[in-house]
Write a protein that holds these residues in place. Structure first.
Motif, mmCIF file in Angstrom:
data_model
loop_
_atom_site.group_PDB
_atom_site.id
_atom_site.type_symbol
_atom_site.label_atom_id
_atom_site.label_comp_id
_atom_site.label_asym_id
_atom_site.label_seq_id
_atom_site.Cartn_x
_atom_site.Cartn_y
_atom_site.Cartn_z
ATOM 1 N N ASP A 74 0.816 -1.222 0.000
ATOM 2 C CA ASP A 74 0.000 0.000 0.000
ATOM 3 C C ASP A 74 0.845 1.266 0.000
ATOM 4 N N GLY A 75 2.172 1.118 0.031
ATOM 5 C CA GLY A 75 3.058 2.272 -0.024
ATOM 6 C C GLY A 75 3.532 2.793 1.324
ATOM 7 N N ASP A 76 3.134 2.163 2.428
ATOM 8 C CA ASP A 76 3.633 2.598 3.734
ATOM 9 C C ASP A 76 5.110 2.234 3.862
ATOM 10 N N ARG A 77 5.863 3.139 4.476
ATOM 11 C CA ARG A 77 7.308 2.976 4.634
ATOM 12 C C ARG A 77 7.629 2.476 6.040
ATOM 13 N N TYR A 78 8.540 1.507 6.121
ATOM 14 C CA TYR A 78 8.906 0.882 7.384
ATOM 15 C C TYR A 78 10.415 0.976 7.606
ATOM 16 N N SER A 79 10.788 1.414 8.799
ATOM 17 C CA SER A 79 12.165 1.325 9.247
ATOM 18 C C SER A 79 12.220 0.128 10.177
ATOM 19 N N ILE A 80 13.179 -0.763 9.962
ATOM 20 C CA ILE A 80 13.286 -1.968 10.770
ATOM 21 C C ILE A 80 14.567 -1.889 11.584
ATOM 22 N N LYS A 81 14.427 -2.042 12.888
ATOM 23 C CA LYS A 81 15.578 -2.033 13.786
ATOM 24 C C LYS A 81 15.577 -3.324 14.579
ATOM 25 N N ALA A 82 16.722 -3.990 14.591
ATOM 26 C CA ALA A 82 16.886 -5.224 15.356
ATOM 27 C C ALA A 82 17.906 -4.982 16.455
ATOM 28 N N THR A 83 17.689 -5.621 17.585
ATOM 29 C CA THR A 83 18.605 -5.426 18.699
ATOM 30 C C THR A 83 18.722 -6.684 19.548
ATOM 31 N N THR A 84 19.906 -6.848 20.135
ATOM 32 C CA THR A 84 20.135 -7.897 21.130
ATOM 33 C C THR A 84 20.393 -7.263 22.493
ATOM 34 N N SER A 85 20.220 -5.947 22.554
ATOM 35 C CA SER A 85 20.488 -5.216 23.800
ATOM 36 C C SER A 85 19.300 -4.313 24.110
ATOM 37 N N GLY A 86 19.512 -3.335 24.961
ATOM 38 C CA GLY A 86 18.427 -2.457 25.376
ATOM 39 C C GLY A 86 18.222 -1.235 24.508
ATOM 40 N N THR A 87 19.009 -1.114 23.429
ATOM 41 C CA THR A 87 18.844 0.041 22.532
ATOM 42 C C THR A 87 18.963 -0.403 21.083
ATOM 43 N N THR A 88 18.416 0.423 20.199
ATOM 44 C CA THR A 88 18.511 0.151 18.770
ATOM 45 C C THR A 88 19.704 0.897 18.186
ATOM 46 N N SER A 89 19.999 0.594 16.945
ATOM 47 C CA SER A 89 20.936 1.420 16.204
ATOM 48 C C SER A 89 20.238 2.764 15.947
ATOM 49 N N VAL A 90 20.956 3.710 15.353
ATOM 50 C CA VAL A 90 20.433 5.068 15.263
ATOM 51 C C VAL A 90 19.623 5.330 13.996
ATOM 52 N N PHE A 91 18.792 6.349 14.099
ATOM 53 C CA PHE A 91 17.993 6.870 12.992
ATOM 54 C C PHE A 91 18.621 8.196 12.588
ATOM 55 N N TYR A 92 19.153 8.267 11.389
ATOM 56 C CA TYR A 92 19.748 9.511 10.896
ATOM 57 C C TYR A 92 18.712 10.338 10.141
ATOM 58 N N GLY A 93 19.052 11.598 9.896
ATOM 59 C CA GLY A 93 18.225 12.444 9.052
ATOM 60 C C GLY A 93 17.148 13.225 9.775
ATOM 61 N N LEU A 94 17.150 13.153 11.101
ATOM 62 C CA LEU A 94 16.172 13.902 11.886
ATOM 63 C C LEU A 94 16.853 15.093 12.547
ATOM 64 N N ASN A 95 16.086 16.066 12.925
ATOM 65 C CA ASN A 95 16.631 17.266 13.548
ATOM 66 C C ASN A 95 17.236 16.955 14.916
ATOM 67 N N PRO A 96 18.302 17.693 15.289
ATOM 68 C CA PRO A 96 18.886 17.506 16.623
ATOM 69 C C PRO A 96 17.947 18.029 17.710
ATOM 70 N N PRO A 97 18.214 17.708 18.973
ATOM 71 C CA PRO A 97 17.296 18.068 20.063
ATOM 72 C C PRO A 97 17.011 19.559 20.187
ATOM 73 N N ALA A 98 17.966 20.417 19.896
ATOM 74 C CA ALA A 98 17.779 21.857 20.092
ATOM 75 C C ALA A 98 17.014 22.524 18.947
ATOM 76 N N SER A 99 16.710 21.776 17.909
ATOM 77 C CA SER A 99 16.042 22.351 16.740
ATOM 78 C C SER A 99 14.593 22.711 17.058
ATOM 79 N N SER A 100 14.172 23.853 16.529
ATOM 80 C CA SER A 100 12.772 24.258 16.698
ATOM 81 C C SER A 100 11.931 23.809 15.496
ATOM 82 N N GLU A 101 12.594 23.264 14.489
ATOM 83 C CA GLU A 101 11.892 22.787 13.291
ATOM 84 C C GLU A 101 11.274 21.410 13.556
ATOM 85 N N PRO A 102 10.047 21.202 13.114
ATOM 86 C CA PRO A 102 9.476 19.858 13.265
ATOM 87 C C PRO A 102 10.176 18.875 12.320
#
Length: 166
Positions: A74-102
């Motif tokens: 149907d065209g929905d986009r999926y990011s798949i993250k696999a982990t053997t620990s308590g955190t995932t690998s990172v997601f790039y391309g998003l604004n840093p925490p201090a950004s006011s941009e959505p």
């Protein structure tokens, strides 16, 4: 069984078998790279979605596609993250925490494939984009976002599959 066979191998035979197994996983197109846990997670998630009634049929995104690993029919986009620990690998391309941009929406869903430390499947959860924004955490060393696999996250996201424990 295979465990008994493996235990009878010499140290050198055991080490050599690792490469043979990796080559066979690549030949069968179960993994594509040296990121074995990530590739196994993608393979298992896509296979499970395609084989489970009521879930969307997924296909792997072309190699090097940014931000996503699979696309539904149907065209929905999926990011798949696999982990053997308590955190995932990172997601790039998003604004840093201090950004006011959505953040511009990069995918509709995250599929979280959770393995135990021996890479045995424990659980598959699905997060919406909105849930991802709620649970993402800044990884300052990587300069990107990841997910902490917390009890709260697991309880508040859609369980797609869970290994039943006795």
């Amino acid at each position: 069984m295979i465990v008994n066979f493996i235990r009878q191998l010499s140290d050198n035979e055991l080490i050599d078998s690792y490469g043979v197994i990796i080559d066979e996983l690549k030949r069968r197109q179960i993994i594509r790279s040296k990121n074995v846990v990530g590739d196994l997670g993608e393979y298992i998630a896509i296979k499970h979605y395609c084989e489970t009634k009521g879930l969307p049929r997924l296909q792997a995104a072309p190699p090097s596609t940014k931000n996503i690993d699979a696309i539904s029919v149907d065209g929905d986009r999926y990011s798949i993250k696999a982990t053997t620990s308590g955190t995932t690998s990172v997601f790039y391309g998003l604004n840093p925490p201090a950004s006011s941009e959505p953040d511009q929406q990069k995918f509709e869903y995250v599929i979280l494939v959770i393995f135990d430390t021996n890479v045995r499947l424990k659980q598959i959860n699905e997060l919406t984009w909105k849930q991802f924004l709620q649970y993402k955490r800044w990884h300052s060393r990587m300069g990107a976002w990841n997910l902490t696999v917390s009890k709260e996250l697991l309880e508040n996201t859609r369980v797609i599959y869970r290994v039943e424990t006795l």
